[in-house]
Structure formats: structure tokens, C-alpha cells
Design a protein around this motif. Structure first.
Motif, PDB file in Angstrom:
ATOM      1  N   GLU A 173      34.969  31.408  40.266  1.00 57.43           N
ATOM      2  CA  GLU A 173      34.225  32.214  41.242  1.00 57.43           C
ATOM      3  C   GLU A 173      33.242  33.173  40.574  1.00 57.43           C
ATOM      4  O   GLU A 173      32.433  33.809  41.255  1.00 57.43           O
ATOM      5  CB  GLU A 173      35.212  33.021  42.101  1.00 57.43           C
ATOM      6  CG  GLU A 173      36.074  32.158  43.011  1.00 57.43           C
ATOM      7  CD  GLU A 173      37.346  32.880  43.461  1.00 57.43           C
ATOM      8  OE1 GLU A 173      37.455  34.106  43.214  1.00 57.43           O
ATOM      9  OE2 GLU A 173      38.223  32.217  44.044  1.00 57.43           O
ATOM     10  N   GLY A 174      33.331  33.301  39.248  1.00 60.80           N
ATOM     11  CA  GLY A 174      32.443  34.202  38.535  1.00 60.80           C
ATOM     12  C   GLY A 174      32.890  35.641  38.537  1.00 60.80           C
ATOM     13  O   GLY A 174      32.133  36.530  38.121  1.00 60.80           O
ATOM     14  N   ALA A 175      34.105  35.892  38.994  1.00 53.99           N
ATOM     15  CA  ALA A 175      34.603  37.271  39.032  1.00 53.99           C
ATOM     16  C   ALA A 175      34.974  37.765  37.640  1.00 53.99           C
ATOM     17  O   ALA A 175      34.755  38.932  37.304  1.00 53.99           O
ATOM     18  CB  ALA A 175      35.811  37.360  39.962  1.00 53.99           C
ATOM     19  N   ALA A 176      35.556  36.878  36.824  1.00 61.28           N
ATOM     20  CA  ALA A 176      35.938  37.224  35.454  1.00 61.28           C
ATOM     21  C   ALA A 176      35.218  36.301  34.486  1.00 61.28           C
ATOM     22  O   ALA A 176      34.956  35.135  34.798  1.00 61.28           O
ATOM     23  CB  ALA A 176      37.446  37.101  35.272  1.00 61.28           C
ATOM     24  N   ASP A 177      34.909  36.819  33.296  1.00 63.11           N
ATOM     25  CA  ASP A 177      34.172  36.029  32.311  1.00 63.11           C
ATOM     26  C   ASP A 177      35.059  35.103  31.499  1.00 63.11           C
ATOM     27  O   ASP A 177      34.619  34.060  31.040  1.00 63.11           O
ATOM     28  CB  ASP A 177      33.410  36.960  31.360  1.00 63.11           C
ATOM     29  CG  ASP A 177      32.031  37.313  31.891  1.00 63.11           C
ATOM     30  OD1 ASP A 177      31.884  37.426  33.132  1.00 63.11           O
ATOM     31  OD2 ASP A 177      31.109  37.490  31.079  1.00 63.11           O
TER      32      ASP A 177
END
Length: 345
Positions: A173-177
Motif C-alpha cells: 500500500e506504500g505506507a511503509a518503505d
């Protein structure tokens, strides 16, 4: 995937800055902290107790640090000192000095802003194990986006207890790298509680726990943003390379650096004038208050030839406390074989 912070760790280039030993909002049964670190106010830079800012900078210089890892306890419960040390290191070494921080609480926007302004680059969240699988829609999801908005790189760092798809979802989801998974380990600090929870050491391992490692790797390990850090790598690579960095920085012309990152030299109680009289070049020895330190191989030859009565070969860590690994006595026709261990100097 390996993050910038992990790349520096792998090179042994991260100063470990322990800022606070308390963790009032969490009580994880697997907390590895021992008695000298758990519930203490003392700050440590690697093994060095910090009494002033200069201690932190001296330790960074000692290991030629590339960056710093801020840990605890809970660094967010001591925001004043955490941000002060971050600013100190950034001001001294510049923006390329990479910093990351481990935290077991969310902290909120104000903390994220303060950490970012102080120079933190990367923040690694460790959500409570009891909430794994139910983090969406909670403060743990929100803080990932807040941290990014405040200029930080948000990530997860979790123990390898079991696989959990939700961490993969956050990555997609792109919330964490990225998500670092540390091999589940036992230590003196958590051994009793780990056993109470039903965990045991894996066969033939000193610290790795008998947990579903293969299952974790099968379900999570193929993701490009997941990195599994083994206990062997931490000890054999990260720690050893950090010691080697220190040893290279501290070595004198006559010190030998071992593959383990320790320093080896000779020690004898002969008078310094004896070395002068024998014509030993100054770069091969140094006089201390009550002994002389010298190239170990040269001392061995001198003892065998009867030029010096006795001495010892010392193997020592290049750390602040200078722990001695081994002492090998030399006298008469003795050699470096058959050494005997010793702790302290």
C-alpha cells in the motif's frame, strides 16, 4: 531489500546509541535487555557509558561511524535526550550521517516532527505482538503516513515470531518503505520469560529460538521490501565488522588486527631503555607507566633469544572497555601456543 541504515549496519558502520532503558508503555516477554541496560537512565554509545556529549562524538570517531542507530528501552519516552543526540551527530557529521531509530510506541505527530527536525532519517516501528494482523485502521497505520509527512522514512522492524501478511499489505500500500524481520533470539535478559511462553533454543544455536523461520521466509521472504536478519549475521558480520572498524582506527603500527576484529600485541615489564639498547625501532614499541607494549612477534623473538626475560601476548577488544580476550605467557623457550584466557587487564 536492505535499507540504507541496514547497509551501514552490515558494514559495521552504525554507532549504537542507547538513550534510555525504560519502556513504560510496553512489557514484551521477548525483550532482550539485560540487567545493565533494562530500566536504567544511563546512556551508552556502543559499550561506552556517556557522561557528556564528547563521549558520543569520541565513540563515533573511534569506529569511524557512518551513521547511528538510536535504541532503548523506548527512545520516544526520552525525547529531550533523543533529539539532542540526533542534533549533535548531524551538526558534527552532516546530513550524510544516516540515523535510524527503533520504537515500540506510535508517539504522534509532534514527536515525528521533533525527530525529523533533529535529523532523524528513518523510523522503525515495532507494534505490539498482540495486535499483529489488526493494525489497519489504528494509530499504527496512521503514524506511518504521519511520519512520512514529517519527512521521515517509515518502516517496520519486528521479531521473527511468526509470519504476518498484514506487514506485506502495508508495504504494498506504500505506507511503509520496508520491513526488517530479526531472527527470534534468547538472551540472558529474556530467557526465563521466553521459556515460560514455550520457546526453546534451536539445536546447536547459542541464541536463535526454535521458531517457524522457514515458514516466515516462505510467506514473507520473497517480498522485495522484506529483509530477514539472522542472529549469525548480526554476530558474525555486523558486530565483527564494527570491531574491525574500531581496530583499524585505533591500531598502532605494531598492533595486529585479527579476523575477529581484536587487537594483538606484546606486553613486557622490561625497562624501555632495554629496547633502546637493543636498537628496536621506536615504531615497534611504546612505553607505558609500568610496562612496555611491543609487536607480539618481536617480543616472542626477544624472549626466545634471552634479550627479555618474560612477557605475554595480549589479545584485546578495541572497544571502550578494552576487554582482554586472551593472554599468552612468554618465558624462556615458550611460544604463543597454549594460551590461557583472561578477562580484564
Amino acid at each position: 531489500m536492505i535499507s540504507e541504515g541496514c547497509e551501514q549496519c552490515a558494514k559495521g558502520g552504525k554507532l549504537v546509541l542507547f538513550v534510555y532503558g525504560y519502556c513504560d508503555q510496553r512489557d514484551c516477554f521477548y525483550c532482550p535487555l539485560g540487567e545493565n541496560r533494562k530500566n536504567v537512565e544511563q546512556v551508552y554509545a556502543n559499550e561506552r557509558p556517556v557522561e557528556s556529549d564528547s563521549d558520543v562524538l569520541e565513540e563515533a570517531e573511534r569506529m569511524d561511524a557512518l551513521g547511528a542507530s538510536v535504541t532503548g528501552g523506548e527512545p520516544q519516552e526520552a525525547m529531550g535526550r533523543t533529539t539532542r543526540y540526533l542534533s549533535l551527530l548531524k551538526d558534527e557529521y552532516g546530513e550524510d550521517f544516516h540515523t535510524h531509530l527503533y520504537t515500540g510506541i506510535t508517539g504522534g505527530r509532534e514527536n515525528m516532527r521533533r525527530l525529523s527536525e533533529a535529523g532523524l532519517d528513518e523510523i522503525r516501528f515495532h507494534p505490539p505482538y498482540e495486535q499483529w494482523g489488526d493494525l489497519h485502521g489504528t494509530e499504527w497505520e496512521e503514524i506511518l503516513y504521519v511520519a512520512r509527512e514529517e519527512g521521515l522514512t517509515p518502516a517496520f522492524e519486528i521479531p521473527g515470531i511468526r509470519p504476518e501478511q498484514e506487514f506485506i499489505d502495508f508495504l504494498d500500500e506504500g505506507a511503509a518503505d520496508f520491513c526488517n524481520i530479526n531472527e527470534f533470539e534468547m538472551s540472558d535478559g529474556n530467557y526465563r520469560r521466553m521459556q515460560e511462553e514455550g520457546f526453546e533454543l534451536r539445536d546447536e544455536h547459542m541464541s536463535a529460538v526454535d521458531s517457524p523461520r522457514e515458514e516466515i521466509l516462505d510467506e514473507m521472504g520473497d517480498h522485495e521490501k522484506v529483509y530477514f536478519c539472522t542472529s549469525v549475521f548480526k554476530d558474525a558480520a555486523q558486530h565483527r565488522r564494527r570491531l574491525k572498524r574500531m581496530a583499524r582506527s585505533l591500531r598502532r603500527p605494531f598492533d595486529e588486527i585479527t579476523d575477529d576484529g581484536t587487537l594483538v600485541y606484546g606486553k613486557t615489564w622490561a625497562e624501555p631503555e632495554r629496547f633502546e639498547a637493543l636498537g628496536v625501532p621506536e615504531e615497534f614499541y611504546t612505553a607505558k607507566s609500568n610496562h612496555v607494549e611491543v609487536a607480539w612477534w618481536l617480543l616472542e623473538e626477544m624472549v626466545e633469544d634471552g634479550d627479555v626475560e618474560k612477557g605475554e601476548i595480549v589479545e584485546q577488544y578495541p572497544t571502550y572497555d578494552g576487554t582482554v580476550v586472551e593472554r599468552t605467557p612468554l618465558s624462556g623457550s615458550s611460544s604463543a601456543d597454549g594460551g590461557q584466557s583472561a578477562a580484564g587487564d
